[in-house]
Design a protein around this motif. Structure first.
Motif, PDB file in Angstrom:
ATOM      1  N   ARG A  18      44.679  46.933  41.401  1.00 19.88           N
ATOM      2  CA  ARG A  18      44.858  45.530  41.023  1.00 19.88           C
ATOM      3  C   ARG A  18      44.638  45.337  39.528  1.00 19.88           C
ATOM      4  O   ARG A  18      45.421  44.632  38.865  1.00 19.88           O
ATOM      5  CB  ARG A  18      43.884  44.653  41.819  1.00 19.88           C
ATOM      6  CG  ARG A  18      43.947  43.169  41.451  1.00 19.88           C
ATOM      7  CD  ARG A  18      42.997  42.349  42.310  1.00 19.88           C
ATOM      8  NE  ARG A  18      41.621  42.819  42.232  1.00 19.88           N
ATOM      9  CZ  ARG A  18      40.797  42.556  41.220  1.00 19.88           C
ATOM     10  NH1 ARG A  18      41.215  41.827  40.187  1.00 19.88           N
ATOM     11  NH2 ARG A  18      39.556  43.008  41.230  1.00 19.88           N
ATOM     12  N   LEU A  19      43.607  45.967  38.973  1.00 21.24           N
ATOM     13  CA  LEU A  19      43.294  45.804  37.559  1.00 21.24           C
ATOM     14  C   LEU A  19      44.369  46.422  36.673  1.00 21.24           C
ATOM     15  O   LEU A  19      44.777  45.829  35.665  1.00 21.24           O
ATOM     16  CB  LEU A  19      41.932  46.447  37.250  1.00 21.24           C
ATOM     17  CG  LEU A  19      40.709  45.683  37.768  1.00 21.24           C
ATOM     18  CD1 LEU A  19      39.458  46.528  37.622  1.00 21.24           C
ATOM     19  CD2 LEU A  19      40.552  44.370  37.017  1.00 21.24           C
ATOM     20  N   ILE A  20      44.842  47.607  37.055  1.00 30.24           N
ATOM     21  CA  ILE A  20      45.868  48.264  36.243  1.00 30.24           C
ATOM     22  C   ILE A  20      47.178  47.488  36.299  1.00 30.24           C
ATOM     23  O   ILE A  20      47.877  47.323  35.291  1.00 30.24           O
ATOM     24  CB  ILE A  20      46.059  49.723  36.700  1.00 30.24           C
ATOM     25  CG1 ILE A  20      44.765  50.516  36.445  1.00 30.24           C
ATOM     26  CG2 ILE A  20      47.222  50.391  35.966  1.00 30.24           C
ATOM     27  CD1 ILE A  20      44.740  51.883  37.101  1.00 30.24           C
ATOM     28  N   ALA A  21      47.503  46.972  37.486  1.00 37.35           N
ATOM     29  CA  ALA A  21      48.709  46.167  37.618  1.00 37.35           C
ATOM     30  C   ALA A  21      48.620  44.898  36.774  1.00 37.35           C
ATOM     31  O   ALA A  21      49.633  44.402  36.257  1.00 37.35           O
ATOM     32  CB  ALA A  21      48.944  45.808  39.078  1.00 37.35           C
ATOM     33  N   SER A  22      47.388  44.379  36.577  1.00 36.84           N
ATOM     34  CA  SER A  22      47.221  43.125  35.837  1.00 36.84           C
ATOM     35  C   SER A  22      47.583  43.264  34.363  1.00 36.84           C
ATOM     36  O   SER A  22      47.845  42.262  33.692  1.00 36.84           O
ATOM     37  CB  SER A  22      45.773  42.620  35.968  1.00 36.84           C
ATOM     38  OG  SER A  22      44.881  43.394  35.170  1.00 36.84           O
ATOM     39  N   GLY A  24      50.203  44.955  33.430  1.00 36.57           N
ATOM     40  CA  GLY A  24      51.647  45.092  33.371  1.00 36.57           C
ATOM     41  C   GLY A  24      52.190  46.457  33.706  1.00 36.57           C
ATOM     42  O   GLY A  24      53.401  46.684  33.592  1.00 36.57           O
ATOM     43  N   ALA A  25      51.334  47.378  34.141  1.00 36.72           N
ATOM     44  CA  ALA A  25      51.797  48.724  34.490  1.00 36.72           C
ATOM     45  C   ALA A  25      52.654  48.671  35.758  1.00 36.72           C
ATOM     46  O   ALA A  25      52.447  47.824  36.623  1.00 36.72           O
ATOM     47  CB  ALA A  25      50.607  49.653  34.707  1.00 36.72           C
ATOM     48  N   ASP A  26      53.630  49.589  35.855  1.00 36.04           N
ATOM     49  CA  ASP A  26      54.459  49.625  37.058  1.00 36.04           C
ATOM     50  C   ASP A  26      53.724  50.344  38.183  1.00 36.04           C
ATOM     51  O   ASP A  26      52.632  50.886  37.989  1.00 36.04           O
ATOM     52  CB  ASP A  26      55.819  50.283  36.792  1.00 36.04           C
ATOM     53  CG  ASP A  26      55.696  51.722  36.298  1.00 36.04           C
ATOM     54  OD1 ASP A  26      54.648  52.367  36.530  1.00 36.04           O
ATOM     55  OD2 ASP A  26      56.668  52.211  35.668  1.00 36.04           O
TER      56      ASP A  26
END
Length: 399
Positions: A18-22, A24-26
């Motif tokens: 969740r944090l990495i996606a936040s 903008g990572a795919d």
């Protein structure tokens, strides 16, 4: 002010994703980086020097760390503890190499992986309680205590008659109880054990009455296989064993035969520990293995750290602080602190004035991973549970 700098904590892979996606990572990037974002400490106890040297070498080679006794290098100690430190990515590479090593390290790699997997938690699931269903993992469940004993420390003698017990059970359900736990033998300090016949005379009439009317699952709080079997026949749905099969190993076979969930509590004679959590984890691993060998479905096993049993007040509080460490078992955790003497000692209050102290312990238990709380004061603790869940699980209801 320019660039903001602040800390973030990811306790498991789901939070890391969740944090990495936040940022903008795919999805591919999240999958690749998430194991690097979660750091784990794992303690190994009873490691021989030849094993410890290999473990440290391999962990260092993968970018992690392993703390060992100074006597490991020259074999001046017979055994050592090893504290492993690393990200999940580093553990993955480390365990792959450990599986190729001698001295029993291949088997150890599997056990370390089990602990790491357990720390990730479990996905919410429906627990089949002999036809009644409990949803575990989405919110904290409340187990209401219904003692049908003349000598329980808090409410002895109040609900022994089936009609009184039924009235109290309905009250607890209306106040938010998800489970009613029926006990026919007091476990207060200095209690006098009762024979199975006497225990059955207390619980069976009550269970039959409750099973016919109460909509939530009923738990039988007993350490005796003969009592558990008759309780199942009377309509109970769950077995709650305060000795985790140590008092009567036959309880596991009863749970397996009737398909009943099995709560196993940590208990021991005396209060000596080498390491509180380490000893408890080993205890539970042995009990879980025995239950599974008897045919109990692992998904139906719940563990209870035994607040107030085989522990000093200081150890009880330490257990609550370290409750997260029991997550490595990968099983739902039930905690019962309600009105216990440790609360009385801390606050210097009698049994009937321990609601606020109980509330504090319930909230801390939930923060640290409890899935079920066992309480006397259902109305008050259901409110504590709802508020704590809103903070920890994000269960805000109508908010």
């Amino acid at each position: 002010m320019g660039i903001r700098v602040y800390s973030i904590i990811a306790e498991n892979m789901e939070e890391a994703h969740r944090l990495i996606a936040s940022v903008g990572a795919d999805r591919a990037g999240c999958d690749w980086m998430a194991p690097k974002a979660v750091h784990r400490l794992v303690m190994l106890d009873g490691v021989r020097p030849e094993q410890a040297n290999i473990i440290k070498q391999e962990m260092l080679a993968k970018g992690g760390e392993a703390a060992v006794s100074r006597g490991v290098v020259d074999h001046s100690v017979a055994e050592t503890r090893v504290l492993l430190m690393g990200t999940l990515r580093q553990y993955g590479a480390f365990l792959a190499k450990l599986k190729c090593q001698p001295f029993g390290l291949a088997a150890l790699a599997g056990r370390i992986k089990e602990v790491l997997d357990g720390q990730e938690g479990y996905r919410p699931y429906d627990l089949d309680c002999r036809g009644k269903t409990l949803r575990l993992g989405e919110r904290t469940l409340v187990m209401g205590i219904l003692n049908v004993t003349p000598d329980s420390f808090s409410d002895g003698g109040r609900f022994c008659e089936p009609g009184q017990a039924l009235e109290r059970a309905w009250q607890m359900v209306s106040e938010g109880a998800d489970i009613i736990d029926v006990g026919g033998e007091s476990t207060r300090p200095g209690y006098i054990p009762v024979e199975a016949g006497e225990e059955l005379a207390r619980v069976v009439p009550v269970l039959k009455r409750l099973a016919a009317e109460i909509p939530v699952p009923l738990s039988i709080d007993t350490t005796k296989a003969s009592v558990a079997r008759q309780a199942m026949e009377a309509g109970a749905h769950i077995i709650n064993d305060q000795w985790a099969l140590r008092a009567d190993p036959g309880l596991a076979a009863v749970a397996a035969e009737y398909g009943a969930p099995l709560v196993m509590m940590h208990n021991q004679n005396g209060t000596r520990y080498r390491d509180l959590t380490g000893d408890m984890v080993e205890y539970f691993q042995e009990s879980i293995a025995a239950a599974e060998k008897a045919g109990v479905d692992r998904a139906k096993i719940i563990v209870d750290p035994g607040f107030g049993f085989g522990k000093t007040p200081e150890q009880n509080l330490e257990m609550l602080r370290r409750l997260k460490e029991l997550r490595c078992l990968g099983r739902p955790i039930l905690v019962g602190t309600s009105r216990k003497s440790t609360i009385g000692k801390v606050l210097d209050l009698p049994v009937d004035q321990r609601v606020e102290g109980t509330a504090a312990t319930v909230a801390v238990a939930i923060v640290n991973g409890a899935d079920i709380v066992r309480v006397h004061d259902v109305k008050e603790m259901a409110r504590v549970v709802k508020m704590t869940d809103a903070i920890i699980r994000g269960n805000t209801g109508a908010v």
